[in-house]
Design a protein around this motif. Sequence first.
Motif, PDB file in Angstrom:
ATOM      1  N   ASP A 104       0.835  -1.208   0.000  1.00  0.00           N
ATOM      2  CA  ASP A 104       0.000   0.000   0.000  1.00  0.00           C
ATOM      3  C   ASP A 104       0.869   1.258   0.000  1.00  0.00           C
ATOM      4  OD1 ASP A 104      -2.251  -1.608   0.077  1.00  0.00           O
ATOM      5  OD2 ASP A 104      -2.574  -1.362   2.243  1.00  0.00           O
ATOM      6  N   TYR A 105       1.947   1.256   0.803  1.00  0.00           N
ATOM      7  CA  TYR A 105       2.840   2.410   0.828  1.00  0.00           C
ATOM      8  C   TYR A 105       3.491   2.620  -0.544  1.00  0.00           C
ATOM      9  CZ  TYR A 105       2.535   1.412   5.887  1.00  0.00           C
ATOM     10  OH  TYR A 105       2.091   1.145   7.161  1.00  0.00           O
ATOM     11  N   ALA A 106       3.889   1.520  -1.194  1.00  0.00           N
ATOM     12  CA  ALA A 106       4.504   1.627  -2.520  1.00  0.00           C
ATOM     13  C   ALA A 106       3.526   2.218  -3.535  1.00  0.00           C
ATOM     14  CB  ALA A 106       4.996   0.258  -2.985  1.00  0.00           C
ATOM     15  N   VAL A 107       2.263   1.860  -3.427  1.00  0.00           N
ATOM     16  CA  VAL A 107       1.253   2.420  -4.325  1.00  0.00           C
ATOM     17  C   VAL A 107       1.116   3.928  -4.094  1.00  0.00           C
ATOM     18  CG1 VAL A 107      -1.226   2.462  -4.827  1.00  0.00           C
ATOM     19  CG2 VAL A 107      -0.003   0.287  -4.696  1.00  0.00           C
ATOM     20  N   GLU A 108       1.220   4.361  -2.849  1.00  0.00           N
ATOM     21  CA  GLU A 108       1.205   5.805  -2.594  1.00  0.00           C
ATOM     22  C   GLU A 108       2.348   6.498  -3.324  1.00  0.00           C
ATOM     23  OE1 GLU A 108       0.390   7.385   1.368  1.00  0.00           O
ATOM     24  OE2 GLU A 108       0.246   5.310   2.083  1.00  0.00           O
ATOM     25  N   VAL A 109       3.509   5.874  -3.341  1.00  0.00           N
ATOM     26  CA  VAL A 109       4.660   6.438  -4.046  1.00  0.00           C
ATOM     27  C   VAL A 109       4.386   6.482  -5.551  1.00  0.00           C
ATOM     28  CG1 VAL A 109       7.120   6.140  -4.547  1.00  0.00           C
ATOM     29  CG2 VAL A 109       6.246   5.645  -2.260  1.00  0.00           C
ATOM     30  N   ILE A 110       3.837   5.411  -6.091  1.00  0.00           N
ATOM     31  CA  ILE A 110       3.494   5.376  -7.512  1.00  0.00           C
ATOM     32  C   ILE A 110       2.569   6.532  -7.863  1.00  0.00           C
ATOM     33  CG2 ILE A 110       2.197   4.073  -9.255  1.00  0.00           C
ATOM     34  CD1 ILE A 110       3.275   1.507  -7.932  1.00  0.00           C
ATOM     35  N   ASP A 111       1.589   6.771  -7.021  1.00  0.00           N
ATOM     36  CA  ASP A 111       0.612   7.821  -7.298  1.00  0.00           C
ATOM     37  C   ASP A 111       1.201   9.220  -7.141  1.00  0.00           C
ATOM     38  OD1 ASP A 111      -1.317   5.955  -7.884  1.00  0.00           O
ATOM     39  OD2 ASP A 111      -2.269   6.019  -5.902  1.00  0.00           O
ATOM     40  N   VAL A 112       1.914   9.456  -6.060  1.00  0.00           N
ATOM     41  CA  VAL A 112       2.409  10.815  -5.801  1.00  0.00           C
ATOM     42  C   VAL A 112       3.493  11.209  -6.800  1.00  0.00           C
ATOM     43  CG1 VAL A 112       4.255  10.265  -4.146  1.00  0.00           C
ATOM     44  CG2 VAL A 112       3.009  12.429  -3.949  1.00  0.00           C
ATOM     45  N   LEU A 113       4.236  10.235  -7.326  1.00  0.00           N
ATOM     46  CA  LEU A 113       5.269  10.538  -8.314  1.00  0.00           C
ATOM     47  C   LEU A 113       4.768  10.403  -9.749  1.00  0.00           C
ATOM     48  CD1 LEU A 113       8.465   8.879  -6.748  1.00  0.00           C
ATOM     49  CD2 LEU A 113       7.667  11.246  -6.598  1.00  0.00           C
ATOM     50  N   GLY A 114       3.514  10.010  -9.912  1.00  0.00           N
ATOM     51  CA  GLY A 114       2.949   9.905 -11.246  1.00  0.00           C
ATOM     52  C   GLY A 114       3.633   8.864 -12.111  1.00  0.00           C
ATOM     53  N   LEU A 115       3.886   7.683 -11.543  1.00  0.00           N
ATOM     54  CA  LEU A 115       4.598   6.637 -12.276  1.00  0.00           C
ATOM     55  C   LEU A 115       3.693   5.811 -13.183  1.00  0.00           C
ATOM     56  CD1 LEU A 115       7.051   5.286  -9.529  1.00  0.00           C
ATOM     57  CD2 LEU A 115       7.438   7.049 -11.259  1.00  0.00           C
ATOM     58  N   GLY A 116       2.391   6.018 -13.098  1.00  0.00           N
ATOM     59  CA  GLY A 116       1.481   5.258 -13.953  1.00  0.00           C
ATOM     60  C   GLY A 116       1.437   3.794 -13.563  1.00  0.00           C
ATOM     61  N   LYS A 117       1.835   2.920 -14.503  1.00  0.00           N
ATOM     62  CA  LYS A 117       1.894   1.476 -14.243  1.00  0.00           C
ATOM     63  C   LYS A 117       3.344   1.023 -14.403  1.00  0.00           C
ATOM     64  CE  LYS A 117      -1.367  -1.279 -15.590  1.00  0.00           C
ATOM     65  NZ  LYS A 117      -2.364  -2.064 -16.380  1.00  0.00           N
ATOM     66  N   PRO A 118       4.156   1.200 -13.381  1.00  0.00           N
ATOM     67  CA  PRO A 118       5.570   0.854 -13.518  1.00  0.00           C
ATOM     68  C   PRO A 118       5.803  -0.651 -13.539  1.00  0.00           C
ATOM     69  CG  PRO A 118       5.083   1.395 -11.251  1.00  0.00           C
ATOM     70  CD  PRO A 118       3.825   1.681 -12.035  1.00  0.00           C
ATOM     71  N   LEU A 119       6.922  -1.039 -14.123  1.00  0.00           N
ATOM     72  CA  LEU A 119       7.459  -2.369 -13.868  1.00  0.00           C
ATOM     73  C   LEU A 119       8.025  -2.315 -12.460  1.00  0.00           C
ATOM     74  CD1 LEU A 119       8.313  -5.205 -14.974  1.00  0.00           C
ATOM     75  CD2 LEU A 119      10.528  -4.160 -15.502  1.00  0.00           C
ATOM     76  N   VAL A 120       7.579  -3.202 -11.585  1.00  0.00           N
ATOM     77  CA  VAL A 120       8.026  -3.186 -10.193  1.00  0.00           C
ATOM     78  C   VAL A 120       9.115  -4.229 -10.013  1.00  0.00           C
ATOM     79  CG1 VAL A 120       7.354  -3.442  -7.782  1.00  0.00           C
ATOM     80  CG2 VAL A 120       5.776  -2.377  -9.403  1.00  0.00           C
ATOM     81  N   VAL A 121      10.260  -3.775  -9.537  1.00  0.00           N
ATOM     82  CA  VAL A 121      11.411  -4.634  -9.291  1.00  0.00           C
ATOM     83  C   VAL A 121      11.603  -4.730  -7.788  1.00  0.00           C
ATOM     84  CG1 VAL A 121      13.884  -4.970  -9.676  1.00  0.00           C
ATOM     85  CG2 VAL A 121      12.472  -3.882 -11.450  1.00  0.00           C
ATOM     86  N   GLY A 122      11.513  -5.939  -7.232  1.00  0.00           N
ATOM     87  CA  GLY A 122      11.649  -6.114  -5.795  1.00  0.00           C
ATOM     88  C   GLY A 122      12.746  -7.092  -5.453  1.00  0.00           C
ATOM     89  N   HIS A 123      13.584  -6.711  -4.495  1.00  0.00           N
ATOM     90  CA  HIS A 123      14.648  -7.603  -4.022  1.00  0.00           C
ATOM     91  C   HIS A 123      14.296  -8.123  -2.640  1.00  0.00           C
ATOM     92  CE1 HIS A 123      18.673  -8.156  -1.876  1.00  0.00           C
ATOM     93  NE2 HIS A 123      18.563  -9.182  -2.706  1.00  0.00           N
TER      94      HIS A 123
END
Length: 317
Positions: A104-123
């Motif tokens: 949920d926090y990551a989605v907030e970042v996507i929205d506030v930075l206007g990333l649209g539908k990013p490819l999400v890379v997670g380690h």
Amino acid sequence: MGVAALFVLNGARQTHALMIKVRAINPMQGKTVTISTGQLHYVERGTGPSILLIHGLGGQQGNFDLGMIDALAKDYRVVAMDRPGMGYSERPEDMAANLRAQADYAVEVIDVLGLGKPLVVGHSLGGGTALALALDHPQKTRGLALLAPVTRAVDSAPEAFKALGIKNRALRWLVSETLAAPASVKNSAKTMDLIFGPDAVPEEYTRNGGLLGLRPVCFRNTCRDFQHVQDDLPEMEARYDEIKVPVALLFGTADRVLDHTEHGVHLCAMHPHFSLDLIEGAGHMLPTVYPEACADFVRKIDALTTVPTGANQSTDR
């Protein structure tokens, strides 16, 4: 009691001195925005289709900044964030630390930075966060590229992580402000051997944020992340077939933190729409030790995705 008090006081003095050095060696590198957890720190480079990088347990965005960000920024808009509570990002003690909350926090970042539908890379833990994001917010990603991800609930953790099991809030604060950092420095060779081994620790690691995990607040949040990482995994495992975007995993066959067979081979056998690549003999810290190989892997997975028309590709806000 007097001896104990002196011991604690000495630990507090050592911790204070260490934090002065840590802040000098690892200053804030990027920008900040505000989300529900408070200030969130991130770095951003490049233009093009968006990619969001999410680091693992006890890490920070610098784990990706030993070549991987720059390699991808040639063709993409790359955002690497300090997960809330880690690096220079804030997260209050009363805010959730489980994977679905992290998503949920990551989605907030996507929205506030206007990333649209990013490819999400997670380690590592960031991989579990990416999976939770794809399950709970399928409209917020065009695909997942997972580097040594946690994907399944397990019965036990490596012995070196047992110190993160402090559940009492007051005790966790006391240990973090006095003993945790000096003890981490003392045991660093053993810990780094587990996390990186059999690979060597890159010389640049400590200068690229590697020391920030020593900060008391980061220790406290790492404890909470560790204790809650498996809360959502059983339910998530039962839903993986719901994920419709491309999902690919990259593991080292000598990973000492997460078993590549359990979290990769067995998982992909149960979910054939997930794919798996292996780096023979590699350990757990793939984005730090093998940045070019990870960047190539991300590019390969991105080629399988569809970039939404009109997606924000600018770095200007």
